[in-house]
Design a protein around this motif. Structure first.
Motif, PDB file in Angstrom:
ATOM      1  N   GLU A  25       0.585  -1.289   0.102  1.00 19.93           N
ATOM      2  CA  GLU A  25       0.326  -0.032  -0.364  1.00 19.93           C
ATOM      3  C   GLU A  25       0.567   1.336   0.204  1.00 19.93           C
ATOM      4  O   GLU A  25       0.448   2.267  -0.157  1.00 19.93           O
ATOM      5  CB  GLU A  25      -0.885  -0.182   1.074  1.00 19.93           C
ATOM      6  CG  GLU A  25      -0.659  -0.254   2.430  1.00 19.93           C
ATOM      7  CD  GLU A  25      -0.136  -0.821   2.853  1.00 19.93           C
ATOM      8  OE1 GLU A  25       0.474  -1.085   3.934  1.00 19.93           O
ATOM      9  OE2 GLU A  25      -0.062  -2.594   3.011  1.00 19.93           O
ATOM     10  N   ASP A  26       1.984   1.286   0.444  1.00 22.52           N
ATOM     11  CA  ASP A  26       2.835   2.314   0.390  1.00 22.52           C
ATOM     12  C   ASP A  26       3.909   2.632  -0.880  1.00 22.52           C
ATOM     13  O   ASP A  26       5.027   3.350  -1.033  1.00 22.52           O
ATOM     14  CB  ASP A  26       4.249   2.703   1.879  1.00 22.52           C
ATOM     15  CG  ASP A  26       3.191   2.268   2.708  1.00 22.52           C
ATOM     16  OD1 ASP A  26       2.336   3.108   3.100  1.00 22.52           O
ATOM     17  OD2 ASP A  26       3.455   1.966   3.842  1.00 22.52           O
ATOM     18  N   GLY A  27       3.499   1.847  -2.327  1.00 19.89           N
ATOM     19  CA  GLY A  27       3.952   1.613  -3.651  1.00 19.89           C
ATOM     20  C   GLY A  27       5.683   1.004  -3.215  1.00 19.89           C
ATOM     21  O   GLY A  27       6.011   1.304  -4.527  1.00 19.89           O
ATOM     22  N   TYR A  28       6.375   0.210  -1.921  1.00 20.03           N
ATOM     23  CA  TYR A  28       7.371  -0.916  -2.262  1.00 20.03           C
ATOM     24  C   TYR A  28       6.984  -1.861  -2.999  1.00 20.03           C
ATOM     25  O   TYR A  28       5.927  -2.418  -2.497  1.00 20.03           O
ATOM     26  CB  TYR A  28       7.730  -0.649  -0.525  1.00 20.03           C
ATOM     27  CG  TYR A  28       7.950   0.786  -0.038  1.00 20.03           C
ATOM     28  CD1 TYR A  28       9.455   0.699   0.183  1.00 20.03           C
ATOM     29  CD2 TYR A  28       7.221   1.290   0.597  1.00 20.03           C
ATOM     30  CE1 TYR A  28       9.411   2.091   0.403  1.00 20.03           C
ATOM     31  CE2 TYR A  28       8.333   2.409   1.436  1.00 20.03           C
ATOM     32  CZ  TYR A  28       9.100   2.051   1.246  1.00 20.03           C
ATOM     33  OH  TYR A  28       9.915   3.691   2.138  1.00 20.03           O
ATOM     34  N   PHE A  29       7.805  -2.729  -3.633  1.00 20.41           N
ATOM     35  CA  PHE A  29       7.804  -3.865  -3.948  1.00 20.41           C
ATOM     36  C   PHE A  29       7.906  -4.887  -2.975  1.00 20.41           C
ATOM     37  O   PHE A  29       8.451  -4.906  -2.472  1.00 20.41           O
ATOM     38  CB  PHE A  29       8.900  -4.077  -5.884  1.00 20.41           C
ATOM     39  CG  PHE A  29       8.801  -4.683  -6.138  1.00 20.41           C
ATOM     40  CD1 PHE A  29       7.944  -5.311  -7.257  1.00 20.41           C
ATOM     41  CD2 PHE A  29      10.206  -6.076  -6.112  1.00 20.41           C
ATOM     42  CE1 PHE A  29       7.496  -6.573  -7.760  1.00 20.41           C
ATOM     43  CE2 PHE A  29      10.086  -7.631  -6.994  1.00 20.41           C
ATOM     44  CZ  PHE A  29       8.372  -7.614  -7.570  1.00 20.41           C
ATOM     45  N   ASN A  30       6.798  -5.539  -2.970  1.00 15.57           N
ATOM     46  CA  ASN A  30       7.269  -7.185  -2.363  1.00 15.57           C
ATOM     47  C   ASN A  30       7.421  -7.841  -2.750  1.00 15.57           C
ATOM     48  O   ASN A  30       7.595  -8.655  -3.845  1.00 15.57           O
ATOM     49  CB  ASN A  30       5.545  -7.841  -2.430  1.00 15.57           C
ATOM     50  CG  ASN A  30       4.392  -6.755  -1.476  1.00 15.57           C
ATOM     51  OD1 ASN A  30       4.280  -6.204  -0.010  1.00 15.57           O
ATOM     52  ND2 ASN A  30       3.238  -6.775  -2.462  1.00 15.57           N
ATOM     53  N   VAL A  31       9.070  -7.832  -2.020  1.00 10.22           N
ATOM     54  CA  VAL A  31      10.214  -9.001  -2.185  1.00 10.22           C
ATOM     55  C   VAL A  31      10.819  -9.608  -1.429  1.00 10.22           C
ATOM     56  O   VAL A  31      10.832  -9.214  -0.128  1.00 10.22           O
ATOM     57  CB  VAL A  31      11.243  -8.062  -2.667  1.00 10.22           C
ATOM     58  CG1 VAL A  31      11.703  -6.956  -2.149  1.00 10.22           C
ATOM     59  CG2 VAL A  31      12.432  -8.859  -3.322  1.00 10.22           C
ATOM     60  N   ALA A  32      11.049 -10.871  -1.371  1.00 10.00           N
ATOM     61  CA  ALA A  32      11.167 -11.629  -0.820  1.00 10.00           C
ATOM     62  C   ALA A  32      12.588 -12.408  -0.361  1.00 10.00           C
ATOM     63  O   ALA A  32      13.025 -12.609  -2.295  1.00 10.00           O
ATOM     64  CB  ALA A  32       9.817 -12.875  -0.217  1.00 10.00           C
ATOM     65  N   PRO A  33      13.536 -13.263  -0.058  1.00  7.45           N
ATOM     66  CA  PRO A  33      14.778 -13.859  -0.089  1.00  7.45           C
ATOM     67  C   PRO A  33      14.158 -14.845  -1.508  1.00  7.45           C
ATOM     68  O   PRO A  33      13.021 -15.821  -1.154  1.00  7.45           O
ATOM     69  CB  PRO A  33      15.174 -14.591   0.772  1.00  7.45           C
ATOM     70  CG  PRO A  33      14.835 -13.080   2.021  1.00  7.45           C
ATOM     71  CD  PRO A  33      13.531 -12.702   1.762  1.00  7.45           C
ATOM     72  N   GLY A  34      14.249 -15.189  -1.962  1.00  9.71           N
ATOM     73  CA  GLY A  34      14.729 -16.668  -2.927  1.00  9.71           C
ATOM     74  C   GLY A  34      13.244 -16.111  -4.244  1.00  9.71           C
ATOM     75  O   GLY A  34      13.433 -16.873  -5.221  1.00  9.71           O
ATOM     76  N   ASP A  35      13.409 -14.705  -4.121  1.00 13.10           N
ATOM     77  CA  ASP A  35      12.948 -14.018  -5.223  1.00 13.10           C
ATOM     78  C   ASP A  35      13.537 -14.002  -6.722  1.00 13.10           C
ATOM     79  O   ASP A  35      14.699 -13.808  -6.419  1.00 13.10           O
ATOM     80  CB  ASP A  35      11.671 -12.929  -5.173  1.00 13.10           C
ATOM     81  CG  ASP A  35      10.613 -13.097  -3.833  1.00 13.10           C
ATOM     82  OD1 ASP A  35      10.174 -14.027  -3.821  1.00 13.10           O
ATOM     83  OD2 ASP A  35      10.206 -11.867  -4.084  1.00 13.10           O
ATOM     84  N   HIS A  36      13.271 -14.175  -8.109  1.00 13.89           N
ATOM     85  CA  HIS A  36      14.299 -13.749  -8.932  1.00 13.89           C
ATOM     86  C   HIS A  36      14.076 -12.273  -9.872  1.00 13.89           C
ATOM     87  O   HIS A  36      12.310 -12.194 -10.011  1.00 13.89           O
ATOM     88  CB  HIS A  36      14.463 -14.505  -9.915  1.00 13.89           C
ATOM     89  CG  HIS A  36      14.891 -16.000  -9.383  1.00 13.89           C
ATOM     90  ND1 HIS A  36      16.055 -16.524  -9.615  1.00 13.89           N
ATOM     91  CD2 HIS A  36      14.934 -16.652  -8.446  1.00 13.89           C
ATOM     92  CE1 HIS A  36      16.774 -17.517  -9.198  1.00 13.89           C
ATOM     93  NE2 HIS A  36      15.291 -18.056  -8.345  1.00 13.89           N
ATOM     94  N   LEU A  37      14.550 -11.401  -9.988  1.00 14.48           N
ATOM     95  CA  LEU A  37      14.011 -10.477 -10.589  1.00 14.48           C
ATOM     96  C   LEU A  37      14.991 -10.577 -12.121  1.00 14.48           C
ATOM     97  O   LEU A  37      15.907 -10.788 -12.613  1.00 14.48           O
ATOM     98  CB  LEU A  37      14.710  -9.397  -9.967  1.00 14.48           C
ATOM     99  CG  LEU A  37      14.224  -9.101  -8.784  1.00 14.48           C
ATOM    100  CD1 LEU A  37      15.121  -7.789  -7.892  1.00 14.48           C
ATOM    101  CD2 LEU A  37      13.130  -8.548  -8.647  1.00 14.48           C
ATOM    102  N   LEU A  38      14.588 -10.039 -13.001  1.00 15.29           N
ATOM    103  CA  LEU A  38      15.137 -10.299 -14.575  1.00 15.29           C
ATOM    104  C   LEU A  38      15.384 -11.828 -14.894  1.00 15.29           C
ATOM    105  O   LEU A  38      16.439 -11.948 -15.662  1.00 15.29           O
ATOM    106  CB  LEU A  38      15.822  -9.593 -14.669  1.00 15.29           C
ATOM    107  CG  LEU A  38      15.437  -7.416 -14.799  1.00 15.29           C
ATOM    108  CD1 LEU A  38      16.518  -6.644 -14.980  1.00 15.29           C
ATOM    109  CD2 LEU A  38      14.352  -7.749 -15.758  1.00 15.29           C
ATOM    110  N   TYR A  39      14.880 -12.690 -14.246  1.00 19.75           N
ATOM    111  CA  TYR A  39      15.648 -13.473 -14.706  1.00 19.75           C
ATOM    112  C   TYR A  39      17.012 -14.138 -14.857  1.00 19.75           C
ATOM    113  O   TYR A  39      17.680 -14.891 -14.974  1.00 19.75           O
ATOM    114  CB  TYR A  39      15.477 -14.642 -16.403  1.00 19.75           C
ATOM    115  CG  TYR A  39      13.575 -14.862 -16.090  1.00 19.75           C
ATOM    116  CD1 TYR A  39      12.562 -15.435 -15.860  1.00 19.75           C
ATOM    117  CD2 TYR A  39      12.561 -13.707 -16.683  1.00 19.75           C
ATOM    118  CE1 TYR A  39      11.449 -15.785 -15.363  1.00 19.75           C
ATOM    119  CE2 TYR A  39      11.667 -13.740 -17.463  1.00 19.75           C
ATOM    120  CZ  TYR A  39      10.998 -15.429 -16.721  1.00 19.75           C
ATOM    121  OH  TYR A  39       9.063 -14.858 -16.706  1.00 19.75           O
TER     122      TYR A  39
END
Length: 87
Positions: A25-39
Motif C-alpha cells: 500500500e506504500d508503493g514498495y515492491f513486495n520482495v522476499a529472499p529467494g525471489d528472482h528479478l529479470l530472470y
C-alpha cells in the motif's frame, strides 16, 4: 533496478493502482529472499528500506557475483526522482 551497466534498467509495475500491482500500500515492491528479478538476479536478503526505496542483496547468475539492487517506490513522485537520479 540498476546494476553495473552503462544505463540503469527500470522495471515498472503495470499500474500505480495498488490492487493491480506487485507493490504494498506504500508503493514498495513486495520482495522476499529467494525471489528472482529479470530472470537473472536472485534476492538473498533485504538490506534496508528508506523513504524512497529499498535495497536488496542479490546474486547475479549471469556474472556469478553478489550485487546490491536499489528498488525505488512505485509512486509518481518517486518515478521522477529515480529518473533524475539516473541522469
Amino acid at each position: 533496478l540498476s546494476y553495473p551497466a552503462k544505463k540503469p534498467c527500470f522495471i515498472t509495475s503495470p499500474s500505480l493502482d495498488p490492487s493491480l500491482s506487485w507493490d504494498d500500500e506504500d508503493g514498495y515492491f513486495n520482495v522476499a529472499p529467494g525471489d528472482h528479478l529479470l530472470y537473472r538476479f536472485e534476492v538473498l536478503s533485504i538490506l534496508g528500506k528508506g523513504s524512497f526505496a529499498q535495497v536488496v542483496s542479490a546474486f547475479d547468475h549471469k556474472n556469478s557475483t553478489n550485487v546490491a539492487i536499489k528498488i525505488n517506490r512505485n509512486t509518481e513522485i518517486d518515478h521522477k526522482f529515480a529518473h533524475a537520479e539516473a541522469d
